[in-house]
Design an enzyme around this catalytic site. Structure first.
Site, short mmCIF file in Angstrom:
data_model
loop_
_atom_site.label_atom_id
_atom_site.label_comp_id
_atom_site.label_asym_id
_atom_site.label_seq_id
_atom_site.Cartn_x
_atom_site.Cartn_y
_atom_site.Cartn_z
N ASP A 96 0.85 -1.19 0.00
CA ASP A 96 0.00 0.00 0.00
C ASP A 96 0.89 1.24 0.00
O ASP A 96 1.62 1.48 0.96
CB ASP A 96 -0.91 -0.02 1.24
N LEU A 97 0.80 2.00 -1.07
CA LEU A 97 1.67 3.17 -1.19
C LEU A 97 1.36 4.23 -0.13
O LEU A 97 2.17 5.11 0.11
CB LEU A 97 1.54 3.79 -2.59
N ALA A 99 -0.83 4.68 -8.73
CA ALA A 99 -0.90 6.10 -8.41
C ALA A 99 -2.29 6.44 -7.91
O ALA A 99 -3.24 5.68 -8.12
CB ALA A 99 -0.61 6.93 -9.66
N THR A 129 -5.02 8.52 -9.04
CA THR A 129 -5.29 9.11 -10.35
C THR A 129 -6.60 9.91 -10.40
O THR A 129 -7.02 10.32 -11.47
CB THR A 129 -5.34 8.01 -11.43
N THR A 155 3.08 11.23 -16.10
CA THR A 155 1.91 11.72 -16.83
C THR A 155 2.17 12.98 -17.64
O THR A 155 3.03 13.80 -17.28
CB THR A 155 0.79 12.00 -15.81
N ASP A 156 1.36 13.13 -18.70
CA ASP A 156 1.36 14.38 -19.49
C ASP A 156 0.86 15.57 -18.66
O ASP A 156 1.09 16.72 -19.04
CB ASP A 156 0.48 14.18 -20.73
N TYR A 210 -2.72 16.71 -8.95
CA TYR A 210 -2.25 15.46 -9.56
C TYR A 210 -0.92 15.69 -10.29
O TYR A 210 0.05 14.96 -10.06
CB TYR A 210 -3.32 14.95 -10.52
N LYS A 269 2.71 14.16 -9.16
CA LYS A 269 3.43 13.23 -10.04
C LYS A 269 4.81 13.79 -10.41
O LYS A 269 5.78 13.02 -10.52
CB LYS A 269 2.61 12.96 -11.31
N TRP A 295 -3.47 9.68 -21.71
CA TRP A 295 -4.77 9.26 -22.27
C TRP A 295 -4.82 7.73 -22.47
O TRP A 295 -5.11 7.23 -23.56
CB TRP A 295 -5.01 9.96 -23.61
N1 LIG Z 1 -4.97 6.66 -17.33
C1 LIG Z 1 -4.32 7.62 -17.94
O1 LIG Z 1 -4.84 8.23 -18.89
C2 LIG Z 1 -2.92 8.00 -17.53
C3 LIG Z 1 -2.30 9.06 -18.22
C4 LIG Z 1 -1.01 9.40 -17.86
C5 LIG Z 1 -0.36 8.72 -16.87
N2 LIG Z 1 -0.98 7.73 -16.20
C6 LIG Z 1 -0.25 7.04 -15.15
O2 LIG Z 1 -0.31 5.66 -15.43
C7 LIG Z 1 -0.30 4.92 -14.20
C8 LIG Z 1 -1.48 3.97 -14.18
O3 LIG Z 1 -2.66 4.75 -14.24
P1 LIG Z 1 -4.10 4.08 -14.45
O4 LIG Z 1 -4.82 4.87 -15.43
O5 LIG Z 1 -3.94 2.61 -14.62
O6 LIG Z 1 -4.74 4.37 -13.05
P2 LIG Z 1 -5.93 3.62 -12.30
O7 LIG Z 1 -6.78 2.91 -13.29
O8 LIG Z 1 -6.53 4.64 -11.41
O9 LIG Z 1 -5.16 2.54 -11.46
C9 LIG Z 1 -4.35 2.97 -10.43
C10 LIG Z 1 -3.70 1.76 -9.81
O10 LIG Z 1 -2.94 2.25 -8.69
C11 LIG Z 1 -3.28 1.44 -7.60
N3 LIG Z 1 -3.20 2.19 -6.36
C12 LIG Z 1 -3.86 3.33 -6.04
N4 LIG Z 1 -3.56 3.69 -4.78
C13 LIG Z 1 -2.71 2.75 -4.31
C14 LIG Z 1 -2.06 2.55 -3.08
N5 LIG Z 1 -2.24 3.40 -2.06
N6 LIG Z 1 -1.25 1.49 -2.92
C15 LIG Z 1 -1.08 0.61 -3.94
N7 LIG Z 1 -1.67 0.72 -5.12
C16 LIG Z 1 -2.49 1.79 -5.31
C17 LIG Z 1 -4.70 0.98 -7.84
O11 LIG Z 1 -4.91 -0.17 -7.07
P3 LIG Z 1 -6.36 -0.76 -6.71
O12 LIG Z 1 -6.65 -1.69 -7.84
O13 LIG Z 1 -6.11 -1.43 -5.40
O14 LIG Z 1 -7.29 0.39 -6.61
C18 LIG Z 1 -4.69 0.73 -9.33
O15 LIG Z 1 -4.20 -0.56 -9.62
C19 LIG Z 1 -0.32 5.97 -13.09
O16 LIG Z 1 1.01 6.20 -12.67
C20 LIG Z 1 -0.84 7.21 -13.78
O17 LIG Z 1 -0.38 8.38 -13.13
C21 LIG Z 1 -2.25 7.33 -16.52
#
Ligand SMILES: NC(=O)c1ccc[n+]([C@@H]2O[C@H](COP(=O)([O-])OP(=O)(O)OC[C@H]3O[C@@H](n4cnc5c(N)ncnc54)[C@H](OP(=O)(O)O)[C@@H]3O)[C@@H](O)[C@H]2O)c1
Length: 266
Positions: free
Chosen positions: A9-10, A33, A35, A74-75, A98, A102, A123
């Site tokens: 757990d982060l 993260a 998010t 992230t962007d 956010y 990040k 995205w």
């Molecule tokens: N989605 C986008 O468009 C986007 C764009 C740019 C960058 N990113 C980056 O890509 C990465 C993945 O994003 P995503 O879209 O997959 O996000 P997401 O769907 O919100 O998933 C976030 C993940 O982080 C885990 N998490 C959250 N809080 C946590 C904690 N306290 N301890 C351990 N795990 C935790 C969640 O676990 P649970 O399953 O337990 O909730 C989930 O598996 C992130 O670093 C995000 O900043 C995403």
């Protein structure tokens, strides 16, 4: 190996060292993260704990273990005012909690472990989890018309491409000591607005007998959100291709394939 809550757990740094010890990985990829971009405007401390302090601790622990760390970022570290795609050398100027959390996480990883990669993406869409493509399909199943912002631009990125790219980089990178640049952009090819993306999703869905709706363009001003989104957060991914030989796919092709899968599953 994939690890996450509750074992790791982060928000609870004490959980990190025991998991690293028991898994004994060759490398850590931190894709987790907080998010919730709008939610974080009201919970800054929690955002910084998860997105900045935890990566700092992971960097410290991986350095102690003598292994590299890959931090997904992230962007949203950019303000979105550029009229061309952002390169790694462009200055960050996040406008949201956010984005700021990040960016501090990126800096912490860079400072905490010299064997690091920070990979910014954007995205992200996938058949798993919650994302824009799935939201559009659900909305279209329930409504005849959907309003979507047409004046914010970025690069839709297939999660499979992001995963493949990270693995390609992980395979190449450890053999190259003294890497000149630990910060990379990796996003889908081609630019889209949210409106263009939504239109493409629903056209592809309609072709396959899935849900469809009329998509109406609106401006970001007409669709206010707590956290202001960048107007243009396109990422230039050339450095990633140059150094790791990998480029993410064209967003239109990837989205079509994704919609096909999602419609078949439904
Ligand atoms: N989605 C986008 O468009 C986007 C764009 C740019 C960058 N990113 C980056 O890509 C990465 C993945 O994003 P995503 O879209 O997959 O996000 P997401 O769907 O919100 O998933 C976030 C993940 O982080 C885990 N998490 C959250 N809080 C946590 C904690 N306290 N301890 C351990 N795990 C935790 C969640 O676990 P649970 O399953 O337990 O909730 C989930 O598996 C992130 O670093 C995000 O900043 C995403």
């Amino acid at each position: 190996m994939l690890v996450g809550r509750p074992d790791l757990d982060l928000e609870n740094p004490a959980t990190l060292a025991p998991v690293l010890k028991s898994v004994a990985p060759d490398m850590v990829i931190n894709a987790a993260a907080h998010t919730g971009v709008d939610q974080q405007e009201n919970e800054s401390e929690r955002a910084f704990r998860i997105n900045a302090e935890a990566p700092a601790e992971l960097a410290r622990l991986t350095r102690l273990a003598g292994i590299p760390i890959v931090q997904v970022s992230t962007d949203y570290v950019f303000d979105g005012r550029s009229n061309r795609p952002y390169a790694e050398t462009d200055g960050a100027n996040p406008q949201t909690v956010y984005g700021r959390s990040k960016l501090v996480g990126e800096e912490a990883v860079r400072a905490g472990n010299p064997d690091h990669l920070v990979v910014r993406t954007a995205w992200v869409v996938s058949r798993h989890g919650r994302n824009f493509v799935k939201t559009m399909l659900s909305l279209a199943a329930a409504r005849e018309r959907i309003q979507v912002v047409a004046d914010q631009f970025g690069n839709p990125t297939c999660a499979d491409d992001l995963a493949d790219g990270l693995l390609a980089a992980a395979g190449v990178w450890p053999s190259q000591k003294g890497f000149p640049q630990g910060l990379y952009h990796l996003a889908g090819q081609g630019r889209a607005s949210w409106f263009e993306l939504a239109s493409h999703v629903l056209a592809a869905s309609a072709l396959r007998g899935g849900p469809s709706a009329v998509v109406e363009p609106v401006s970001g001003e007409q669709w206010p959100t707590k956290a202001v989104r960048p107007a243009n957060s396109e990422l230039n991914s050339d450095a990633f291709q140059r150094d790791f030989g990998f480029r993410a796919g064209d967003w239109r092709e990837r989205v079509e394939a994704l919609v096909k899968t999602l419609v078949q599953q439904s």
